[in-house]
Design an enzyme around this catalytic site. Structure first.
Site, PDB file in Angstrom:
ATOM      1  N   VAL A  60      41.529  43.446  29.230  1.00  0.00           N
ATOM      2  CA  VAL A  60      41.569  43.339  30.688  1.00  0.00           C
ATOM      3  C   VAL A  60      41.575  41.893  31.167  1.00  0.00           C
ATOM      4  CG1 VAL A  60      40.475  45.579  31.104  1.00  0.00           C
ATOM      5  CG2 VAL A  60      39.047  43.509  30.957  1.00  0.00           C
ATOM      6  N   ASN A  85      35.406  50.097  34.979  1.00  0.00           N
ATOM      7  CA  ASN A  85      34.144  50.259  34.263  1.00  0.00           C
ATOM      8  C   ASN A  85      33.939  49.211  33.174  1.00  0.00           C
ATOM      9  OD1 ASN A  85      31.754  51.881  33.286  1.00  0.00           O
ATOM     10  ND2 ASN A  85      33.072  52.077  31.494  1.00  0.00           N
ATOM     11  N   TYR A 150      25.713  37.982  34.103  1.00  0.00           N
ATOM     12  CA  TYR A 150      26.017  39.390  34.380  1.00  0.00           C
ATOM     13  C   TYR A 150      25.762  39.718  35.856  1.00  0.00           C
ATOM     14  CZ  TYR A 150      26.033  44.481  33.630  1.00  0.00           C
ATOM     15  OH  TYR A 150      26.312  45.826  33.674  1.00  0.00           O
TER      16      TYR A 150
END
Length: 239
Positions: A60, A85, A150
């Protein structure tokens, strides 16, 4: 039959989402990068149970690879349900975090969102119906020690969700994010002891991947047509 794409579809939460969307009647593209064998086994399980699924392999973070993989699929029929996701952890306290740790986590969640969503956008707009659902995290809302990268990546995803929702609402496309807390997957199994979960979560348990998938199933449905631009938490009452 509408088409759905789930990035990171071979992981614990991703697999549950793929199974549920297939049960809802979508043809599901199961994306995998590092675990194609797991994704293939999931596709075979879904088809054996009467659903429709196939795997897609690409990184991705590689824009050209994404375009090359997806463009032939949407030439005649749009992918109208997209679940972003794919995401990774690479945890470290910030003073000790290497640039590669920061970049890779941001790359997958943020640039991955751009690469996949941007490629699918115009055919979805022309169809005047679509559902984009981004899998975020409680860390984007509360922060978490050791996860500055994150938390930043998922926070950016939340902001992108709200902005894109405004751009495409008039085209019949909704854009929402789901922010799970502690979910019972292989990843969380090694991160949280049962006593920690009981202390942190008012419901005294981790969530189930199927519970996340059920929420995403609803957001992908016609019944959720007036819900857009939202960050929806699923965390057993943690916040």
């Amino acid at each position: 039959m509408k088409n759905a794409l789930v990035t990171g579809g071979s992981g614990g939460i991703g697999a549950a989402i793929c199974r549920r969307l297939a049960a809802d009647g979508y043809h599901v593209y199961i994306h995998a990068n590092r675990n194609p064998a797991t994704a293939q086994a999931l596709a075979e399980e879904i088809t054996t149970n009467g659903g429709s699924a196939q795997i897609l392999g690409f990184d991705v973070t590689d824009n050209q690879a994404v375009v090359d993989a997806l463009t032939p699929l949407i030439e005649h029929t749009p992918i109208q349900v997209l679940v972003n996701n794919a995401g990774i952890h690479d945890d470290a306290v910030f003073p000790g975090m290497r640039m590669e740790q920061w970049q890779r986590v941001m790359d997958v969640s943020v640039n991955g969102f751009y690469n996949v969503t941007h490629t699918l956008m115009m055919p979805m707009i022309r169809s005047r119906w679509g559902r984009i659902i981004n899998v975020s995290s409680i860390a984007a809302i509360t922060g978490n020690r050791g996860q500055v990268n994150y938390s930043a990546a998922k926070g950016a995803l939340n902001s992108a969700t709200k902005s894109l929702a405004q751009e495409v609402a008039s085209r019949g496309i909704t854009v929402n994010a789901v922010a799970p807390g502690i979910i019972d997957t292989t990843m969380s199994e090694h991160a949280f002891a049962p006593e920690d979960i009981a202390r942190m979560v008012p419901m005294k348990r981790a969530g189930k991947p199927d519970e996340v998938a059920d929420l995403i199933s609803f957001l992908a449905s016609p019944q959720a047509a007036y819900i857009t631009g939202q960050i929806i938490s699923i965390n057993g009452g943690m916040i």
